[in-house]
Design an enzyme around this catalytic site. Structure first.
Site, PDB file in Angstrom:
ATOM      1  N   MET A  10      -0.097  10.466   0.437  1.00 30.97           N
ATOM      2  CA  MET A  10       0.133   9.252   1.247  1.00 30.97           C
ATOM      3  C   MET A  10       0.885   8.188   0.439  1.00 30.97           C
ATOM      4  O   MET A  10       0.352   7.138   0.139  1.00 30.97           O
ATOM      5  CB  MET A  10      -1.229   8.701   1.720  1.00 30.97           C
ATOM      6  CG  MET A  10      -2.022   9.677   2.556  1.00 30.97           C
ATOM      7  SD  MET A  10      -3.775   9.195   2.716  1.00 30.97           S
ATOM      8  CE  MET A  10      -4.422   9.606   1.099  1.00 30.97           C
ATOM      9  N   GLN A  52      -2.877   6.602  12.219  1.00 28.22           N
ATOM     10  CA  GLN A  52      -2.880   5.162  11.936  1.00 28.22           C
ATOM     11  C   GLN A  52      -2.168   4.392  13.033  1.00 28.22           C
ATOM     12  O   GLN A  52      -2.673   3.372  13.537  1.00 28.22           O
ATOM     13  CB  GLN A  52      -2.197   4.885  10.593  1.00 28.22           C
ATOM     14  CG  GLN A  52      -2.017   3.408  10.294  1.00 28.22           C
ATOM     15  CD  GLN A  52      -0.903   3.146   9.284  1.00 28.22           C
ATOM     16  OE1 GLN A  52      -0.413   4.065   8.650  1.00 28.22           O
ATOM     17  NE2 GLN A  52      -0.497   1.895   9.146  1.00 28.22           N
ATOM     18  N   THR A  83      -3.752   5.691  -2.537  1.00 30.63           N
ATOM     19  CA  THR A  83      -3.078   4.935  -1.486  1.00 30.63           C
ATOM     20  C   THR A  83      -3.761   3.580  -1.374  1.00 30.63           C
ATOM     21  O   THR A  83      -4.936   3.463  -1.728  1.00 30.63           O
ATOM     22  CB  THR A  83      -3.179   5.660  -0.129  1.00 30.63           C
ATOM     23  OG1 THR A  83      -2.727   4.812   0.939  1.00 30.63           O
ATOM     24  CG2 THR A  83      -4.613   6.058   0.180  1.00 30.63           C
ATOM     25  N   THR A  85      -3.001   1.485   1.735  1.00 28.77           N
ATOM     26  CA  THR A  85      -3.159   1.321   3.183  1.00 28.77           C
ATOM     27  C   THR A  85      -4.373   2.058   3.730  1.00 28.77           C
ATOM     28  O   THR A  85      -5.141   1.520   4.538  1.00 28.77           O
ATOM     29  CB  THR A  85      -1.894   1.802   3.911  1.00 28.77           C
ATOM     30  OG1 THR A  85      -0.788   0.978   3.514  1.00 28.77           O
ATOM     31  CG2 THR A  85      -2.061   1.744   5.414  1.00 28.77           C
ATOM     32  N   CYS A 196       0.997  -1.385  -3.314  1.00 25.72           N
ATOM     33  CA  CYS A 196       1.530  -0.132  -2.780  1.00 25.72           C
ATOM     34  C   CYS A 196       2.114   0.615  -3.969  1.00 25.72           C
ATOM     35  O   CYS A 196       2.920   0.052  -4.717  1.00 25.72           O
ATOM     36  CB  CYS A 196       2.588  -0.420  -1.723  1.00 25.72           C
ATOM     37  SG  CYS A 196       3.376   1.033  -1.033  1.00 25.72           S
ATOM     38  N   THR A 197       1.704   1.846  -4.165  1.00 23.26           N
ATOM     39  CA  THR A 197       2.154   2.606  -5.338  1.00 23.26           C
ATOM     40  C   THR A 197       3.663   2.612  -5.456  1.00 23.26           C
ATOM     41  O   THR A 197       4.227   2.442  -6.543  1.00 23.26           O
ATOM     42  CB  THR A 197       1.645   4.056  -5.253  1.00 23.26           C
ATOM     43  OG1 THR A 197       0.224   4.042  -5.126  1.00 23.26           O
ATOM     44  CG2 THR A 197       2.026   4.842  -6.492  1.00 23.26           C
ATOM     45  N   GLU A 198       4.348   2.784  -4.319  1.00 21.69           N
ATOM     46  CA  GLU A 198       5.805   2.893  -4.358  1.00 21.69           C
ATOM     47  C   GLU A 198       6.465   1.623  -4.868  1.00 21.69           C
ATOM     48  O   GLU A 198       7.554   1.680  -5.451  1.00 21.69           O
ATOM     49  CB  GLU A 198       6.334   3.246  -2.956  1.00 21.69           C
ATOM     50  CG  GLU A 198       6.057   4.682  -2.514  1.00 21.69           C
ATOM     51  CD  GLU A 198       4.662   4.880  -1.958  1.00 21.69           C
ATOM     52  OE1 GLU A 198       4.305   6.036  -1.672  1.00 21.69           O
ATOM     53  OE2 GLU A 198       3.914   3.894  -1.806  1.00 21.69           O
TER      54      GLU A 198
END
Length: 229
Positions: A10, A52, A83, A85, A196-198
């Protein structure tokens, strides 16, 4: 060394960051050929995103709880959700297993307080910024949280889902996100959480005059502390 259970997928880009960072961290701490004991259960991002968007959070919880239970049966000593979210259902996932779930918001809040920062900006997906599940958890630790104005949410979401999830890191997007950080600073934030990891692929401490709290890096460090205690 304890075995770390990771619920990933995710996105898979995020999971790859976790996997690399956990192994690099063990090697740095123990030396030699040491690597992390990891069990990874990678879910289908399309499936959980569809649930979601339909606001079927019981469905999301069922998918992630099943993954967590599989990790526990396979021998994980504790579990991470890779994740931000989908921490929306972290409590349900934690309740479904008999081993601890290391909650990301708890880890980040403790890191903020350790640096004396009690007012922070929070950047993440539109969902994470607009719903209370993560911000409220931070607030329970005495952290005041500022998020960008709603007019900026769509652009930040676009950068995450259309660029970073696909591994595209653009200087123009970095400038946009840094500008949001500066607005949060003006609003009273004494630090900024990359929720957010990204986003950690895009923004580094060198890009901001505010202390940057990268969620994934902090989550990994806390997992290593637990696994190697």
């Amino acid at each position: 060394m304890q075995t770390i259970g990771v619920i990933g997928g995710m996105s898979w880009e995020s999971s790859a960051v976790y996997y690399e960072a956990l192994n690099t961290g063990v090697q740095q701490r123990l030396g030699g050929l040491s690597s992390a004991r990891i069990l990874l259960s990678s879910v289908d991002f399309a499936e959980v995103t569809r649930l979601q968007e339909a606001e079927d959070w019981d469905g999301v919880a069922a998918v992630l709880a099943s993954a967590a239970q599989g990790l526990e049966r396979a021998g994980a000593d504790f579990v991470l959700l890779a994740t931000t979210t989908f921490h929306r259902v972290a409590d349900q996932v934690a309740a479904s297993i008999g081993v601890p779930l290391l909650h990301l918001a708890d880890v980040v809040a403790e890191a903020c307080k350790a640096q004396g920062v009690t007012s922070v900006g929070f950047l993440g997906t539109t969902f994470a910024m607009s719903r209370g599940f993560f911000v409220d958890r931070l607030a329970s630790h005495g952290i005041t949280v500022h998020v960008p104005a709603e007019e900026h949410h769509a652009e930040l979401n676009r950068i995450i889902y259309e660029e970073l999830v696909a591994g595209r890191v653009l200087d123009s997007s970095r400038r946009s996100v840094v500008a949001l950080i500066e607005q949060l600073w003006d609003a009273g934030a004494g630090g900024v959480i990359l929720g957010c990891t990204e986003l950690e692929l895009l923004v580094r401490q060198a890009d901001s005059e505010l202390p940057v709290f990268p969620c994934t890096t902090l989550h990994v460090a806390a997992a290593l502390d637990t696994a190697l205690a």
